[in-house]
Write a protein that holds these residues in place. Structure first.
Motif, PDB file in Angstrom:
ATOM      1  N   GLU A  34       0.763  -1.130  -0.162  1.00  0.00           N
ATOM      2  CA  GLU A  34       0.011   0.142   0.062  1.00  0.00           C
ATOM      3  C   GLU A  34       0.903   1.245  -0.050  1.00  0.00           C
ATOM      4  N   LEU A  35       1.895   1.418   0.769  1.00  0.00           N
ATOM      5  CA  LEU A  35       2.626   2.344   0.728  1.00  0.00           C
ATOM      6  C   LEU A  35       3.533   2.501  -0.502  1.00  0.00           C
ATOM      7  N   LEU A  36       3.811   1.605  -1.073  1.00  0.00           N
ATOM      8  CA  LEU A  36       4.387   1.530  -2.475  1.00  0.00           C
ATOM      9  C   LEU A  36       3.529   2.178  -3.663  1.00  0.00           C
ATOM     10  N   ARG A  37       2.403   1.854  -3.429  1.00  0.00           N
ATOM     11  CA  ARG A  37       1.364   2.162  -4.329  1.00  0.00           C
ATOM     12  C   ARG A  37       1.049   3.788  -4.300  1.00  0.00           C
ATOM     13  N   ARG A  38       0.970   4.176  -2.974  1.00  0.00           N
ATOM     14  CA  ARG A  38       0.963   5.424  -2.742  1.00  0.00           C
ATOM     15  C   ARG A  38       2.179   6.417  -3.331  1.00  0.00           C
ATOM     16  N   ARG A  40       4.279   5.335  -5.755  1.00  0.00           N
ATOM     17  CA  ARG A  40       4.834   4.802  -6.918  1.00  0.00           C
ATOM     18  C   ARG A  40       5.556   5.631  -7.919  1.00  0.00           C
ATOM     19  N   THR A  41       5.072   6.798  -7.846  1.00  0.00           N
ATOM     20  CA  THR A  41       5.584   7.866  -8.845  1.00  0.00           C
ATOM     21  C   THR A  41       6.938   8.130  -8.383  1.00  0.00           C
ATOM     22  N   ALA A  42       7.208   8.554  -7.128  1.00  0.00           N
ATOM     23  CA  ALA A  42       8.522   9.041  -6.371  1.00  0.00           C
ATOM     24  C   ALA A  42       9.121   7.493  -6.573  1.00  0.00           C
ATOM     25  N   PHE A  43       8.725   6.582  -6.417  1.00  0.00           N
ATOM     26  CA  PHE A  43       9.639   5.406  -6.538  1.00  0.00           C
ATOM     27  C   PHE A  43      10.188   5.083  -7.882  1.00  0.00           C
ATOM     28  N   THR A  44       9.330   4.901  -8.926  1.00  0.00           N
ATOM     29  CA  THR A  44       9.700   5.063 -10.388  1.00  0.00           C
ATOM     30  C   THR A  44      10.754   6.199 -10.652  1.00  0.00           C
ATOM     31  N   VAL A  45      10.719   7.290 -10.178  1.00  0.00           N
ATOM     32  CA  VAL A  45      11.676   8.410 -10.453  1.00  0.00           C
ATOM     33  C   VAL A  45      13.046   8.030  -9.870  1.00  0.00           C
ATOM     34  N   LEU A  46      13.022   7.542  -8.409  1.00  0.00           N
ATOM     35  CA  LEU A  46      14.270   7.026  -7.920  1.00  0.00           C
ATOM     36  C   LEU A  46      14.963   5.988  -8.579  1.00  0.00           C
ATOM     37  N   VAL A  47      14.183   5.013  -9.117  1.00  0.00           N
ATOM     38  CA  VAL A  47      14.794   3.947  -9.900  1.00  0.00           C
ATOM     39  C   VAL A  47      15.344   4.479 -11.243  1.00  0.00           C
ATOM     40  N   LEU A 103      19.112  12.691  -2.777  1.00  0.00           N
ATOM     41  CA  LEU A 103      17.836  13.585  -2.635  1.00  0.00           C
ATOM     42  C   LEU A 103      16.557  12.762  -2.751  1.00  0.00           C
ATOM     43  N   ARG A 104      16.382  12.084  -3.946  1.00  0.00           N
ATOM     44  CA  ARG A 104      15.075  11.540  -4.048  1.00  0.00           C
ATOM     45  C   ARG A 104      14.803  10.273  -3.071  1.00  0.00           C
ATOM     46  N   GLY A 105      15.837   9.783  -2.817  1.00  0.00           N
ATOM     47  CA  GLY A 105      15.964   8.595  -1.625  1.00  0.00           C
ATOM     48  C   GLY A 105      15.417   9.287  -0.279  1.00  0.00           C
ATOM     49  N   ALA A 106      15.770  10.424   0.030  1.00  0.00           N
ATOM     50  CA  ALA A 106      15.879  10.836   1.361  1.00  0.00           C
ATOM     51  C   ALA A 106      14.671  11.341   1.237  1.00  0.00           C
ATOM     52  N   MET A 107      14.090  11.987   0.097  1.00  0.00           N
ATOM     53  CA  MET A 107      12.348  12.611   0.220  1.00  0.00           C
ATOM     54  C   MET A 107      11.640  11.399   0.355  1.00  0.00           C
ATOM     55  N   LEU A 108      11.780  10.372  -0.412  1.00  0.00           N
ATOM     56  CA  LEU A 108      10.790   9.257  -0.470  1.00  0.00           C
ATOM     57  C   LEU A 108      10.788   8.483   0.995  1.00  0.00           C
ATOM     58  N   GLY A 109      11.935   8.483   1.537  1.00  0.00           N
ATOM     59  CA  GLY A 109      11.881   7.991   2.764  1.00  0.00           C
ATOM     60  C   GLY A 109      11.144   8.621   3.828  1.00  0.00           C
ATOM     61  N   GLU A 110      11.328  10.096   3.761  1.00  0.00           N
ATOM     62  CA  GLU A 110      10.554  10.988   4.746  1.00  0.00           C
ATOM     63  C   GLU A 110       9.051  10.834   4.505  1.00  0.00           C
ATOM     64  N   GLU A 111       8.769  10.978   3.251  1.00  0.00           N
ATOM     65  CA  GLU A 111       7.247  10.904   2.820  1.00  0.00           C
ATOM     66  C   GLU A 111       6.678   9.558   3.425  1.00  0.00           C
ATOM     67  N   ALA A 158      16.827   2.561   4.330  1.00  0.00           N
ATOM     68  CA  ALA A 158      16.740   1.081   4.046  1.00  0.00           C
ATOM     69  C   ALA A 158      15.888   1.142   2.905  1.00  0.00           C
ATOM     70  N   VAL A 159      14.745   1.541   2.845  1.00  0.00           N
ATOM     71  CA  VAL A 159      14.080   1.397   1.543  1.00  0.00           C
ATOM     72  C   VAL A 159      14.732   1.952   0.347  1.00  0.00           C
ATOM     73  N   PRO A 160      14.772   3.432   0.391  1.00  0.00           N
ATOM     74  CA  PRO A 160      15.644   3.738  -0.816  1.00  0.00           C
ATOM     75  C   PRO A 160      17.055   3.015  -1.130  1.00  0.00           C
ATOM     76  N   GLN A 161      17.813   2.908  -0.199  1.00  0.00           N
ATOM     77  CA  GLN A 161      19.013   2.215  -0.365  1.00  0.00           C
ATOM     78  C   GLN A 161      18.688   0.697  -1.209  1.00  0.00           C
ATOM     79  N   LEU A 162      17.857   0.021  -0.342  1.00  0.00           N
ATOM     80  CA  LEU A 162      17.622  -1.483  -1.158  1.00  0.00           C
ATOM     81  C   LEU A 162      17.323  -1.299  -2.672  1.00  0.00           C
ATOM     82  N   ALA A 163      16.418  -0.289  -2.985  1.00  0.00           N
ATOM     83  CA  ALA A 163      16.104   0.023  -4.456  1.00  0.00           C
ATOM     84  C   ALA A 163      17.251   0.386  -4.834  1.00  0.00           C
TER      85      ALA A 163
END
Length: 595
Positions: A34-38, A40-47, A103-111, A158-163
């Motif tokens: 559910e978190l990843l769906r919310r 998904r745009t930021a996660f895709t940009v990070l990848v 930057l994107r990883g830190a933003m995604l983690g905080e959100e 952890a989540v951004p770094q794993l990605a």
């Protein structure tokens, strides 16, 4: 590795929380999805950004390999200059995109962390009031403090770094396969060792970390309960027993800390050996292929560099996956509240009238141990009922049942013939309000604290509510009046002032039935009497159930119920009960110092 055994369990340090549940793997996985769906745009940009950074980093080994081949072929310096320019350009691109990745990883983690905190708060306040009221202090504190802190690092890193690590490793292996396919297979020689080490470690780690977290919660519970009940501990000379209990729980917690450290002390050397194995296998197999003429020196150079670069993403994956084992336990404890279904109630159930009744009610906090025994009571609309009796008789418990905080174990509590246990909590609060001895002042302005009861109230109504409870004097003396910041970091209110703010909220909420659990207990007797006289005008015409520890409250009531041993033993008016010479008469004489 096989002989490494976990410590023995001890009743002083339970494996898991005993009050609020710990979420199962399915609930945790569903919440993560559910978190990843919310996001998904930021996660895709990070990848995508990370992929560009990794591809830029791979340009160095490729260009260096081509330089080796050209030097071996005797090509001139002009071609080398162009290669160096390409290398500098790739390095610049890598630098820019690595910064974007961080930057994107830190933003995604905080959100994601903000979402988690908000979800936990929203879900917690929607729980049945009785669940939170009975929750252990230590368990709640450890969840909202230690577990949130552990998850903060996981969500931010952890989540951004794993990605990042997974994309990085995948692209490096892909580049190795394109550049020198045999070396890609050589890099996989260490895979069995890594898989075996991971299986051994991750089979033990989650349960160990869960036990470690439960052990910490047990320590927090023991210390918090001892501090909260310090006077009782001293009065009954329980100090040595409480210290011994705390010592046992600390010993058990430390044992689990040592066990998890021992697991890591085995796992991390295995990972280091894997890194060495990858590089050695690439060099040995690649060298043999070069000697055999099936691979050139440039390809070996590129392959060796790419293989060496695999060390970093694999280390990232394993390090942060290990961190996620700790975080997963904390996440399961926080998400566990999702496994408690909120009391939705039946929206069609509505009260038809204002009469409050308890019919043959039984209730207990523990299975098989009743606090109330077959209590029946009728409170006509507009009646002021006082519940009196010795401490521990069940007065507050009965008051909470009449307020709809608890549902009876058997029997019925109704409002206007509608069963409170079947009504949605929001509807119950529209009709019945509970004001107890504990009052919280929220951080914010005095106005905001009052508007919690009725968000649309104007300033005139706020001042009228404060005046009704005798609080307008000190409130008008505040520097900024209703806009004065109160609570932690603002103007500190005395316990009596906090109590008046709570009662002013009650005036604004305007329910027709009130349950007052000694709502003036923090005021001195003279101030309490003054406040009760002020409230009498506000409460006129309402049904009031007052849990009375001061008998002058009972004296002013229309009806008095004497609660003893979880039963109502006397019911009637003040004069009639005094004349009857029973339990209430004895309490009254004792209150006035008579024999």
């Amino acid at each position: 590795m096989i002989g490494l055994a976990p410590p023995e369990y001890d009743p002083a340090a339970p494996r898991s929380a005993t009050t609020l549940p710990v979420a199962g793997p399915a609930t945790v996985r569903a919440y993560v999805r559910e978190l990843l769906r919310r996001h998904r745009t930021a996660f895709t940009v990070l990848v995508v950004v990370n992929s560009v950074a990794v591809l830029a980093s791979m340009a160095g080994p490729y260009l260096l390999g081509s330089v080796v081949d050209r030097l071996a072929a005797g090509e001139g310096a002009a071609r080398l200059e162009r290669t160096l320019l390409l290398f500098a350009a790739a390095l610049a691109v890598q630098t820019v995109f690595v910064r974007l990745v961080r930057l994107r990883g830190a933003m995604l983690g905080e959100e994601m962390l903000a979402d988690l905190r908000e979800d936990f708060l929203v879900r917690s306040v929607r729980l049945p009031p009785g669940v939170l009221e009975r929750a252990g202090t230590g368990d709640l504190l450890s969840r909202i403090s230690t577990d949130i802190d552990r998850l903060g690092e996981a969500m931010r890193q952890a989540v951004p770094q794993l990605a990042i690590g997974v994309v990085w490793a995948g692209l490096l292996l892909g580049g190795l396969a394109v550049t020198a396919p045999p070396l890609a297979l050589a890099a996989l020689v260490a895979a069995p060792l890594l898989v075996a080490g991971c299986r051994w470690y991750f089979r033990r780690a989650p349960a160990a970390y869960r036990s470690e977290a439960a052990g910490y919660a047990a320590v927090a519970a023991a210390l918090t309960e001892t501090v909260d009940g310090g006077r009782t501990v001293e009065a009954h000379r329980l100090g040595a027993r409480r210290v011994a209990l705390s010592d046992r729980r600390i010993v058990q917690w430390v044992a689990w800390e040592r066990y998890t450290l021992a697991l890591r002390s085995v796992f991390f050397p295995v990972v280091s050996l894997t890194h060495v194995t990858v590089l050695v296998s690439v060099l040995l197999i690649g060298g043999a292929l070069v000697l055999d003429g099936r691979l050139d020196v440039g390809q070996l150079t590129t392959g060796a560099l790419l293989a060496q670069m695999l060390v970093d993403p694999i280390a990232i994956i394993l390090r942060w996956y290990d961190e996620l084992q700790v975080a997963q336990v904390s996440l399961a404890r926080l998400v566990g509240v999702r496994e408690i279904e909120p009391e939705a109630g039946d929206g069609s159930v509505r009260p038809d009238g204002r009469e409050v009744r308890a019919d043959d009610v039984r209730f207990g906090y523990r299975e098989g141990v009743d606090v109330l025994h077959r209590v029946s009571l009728e409170v006509p609309p507009g009646t002021r009922l006082a519940l009196v009796g010795p401490s521990g008789a069940g007065k507050s418990t009965l008051g909470r049942l009449l307020a709809g905080i608890y549902a009876p174990g058997s029997g019925r509590v109704t409002l206007g013939a509608a069963e409170l246990a079947r009504m949605p909590a929001e509807r119950v609060r529209e009709h019945v309000a509970l004001v107890n001895q504990e009052h919280h002042v929220f951080v914010g302005s005095l106005r905001d604290n009052l508007l919690l009861a009725r968000s649309g109230a104007g300033d005139g109504e706020l001042w009228a509510a404060l005046g009704a409870v005798g609080a307008d004097g000190w409130a008008r003396a505040l520097a900024d009046g209703l806009d004065t910041e109160v609570g932690s970091g603002g103007r500190a209110l005395t316990p009596a002032q906090a109590q008046q703010v709570a009662l002013a909220r009650l005036v604004l909420a305007d329910p027709h039935t009130l349950v007052l659990d000694e709502a003036t207990s923090l005021l001195d007797p003279r101030a309490a009497r003054h406040l009760e006289r002020s409230l009498a005008r506000v409460l006129d015409g309402r049904t009031v159930v007052a849990i009375a520890h001061r008998l002058h409250t009972a004296h002013d009531a229309d009806l008095i119920a004497v609660v003893e041993g979880g039963r109502i033993t006397e019911l009637g008016g003040h004069d009639a009960l005094v004349a009857a010479g029973g339990a209430y008469a004895s309490l009254w004489r004792s209150w006035h110092g008579e024999r």
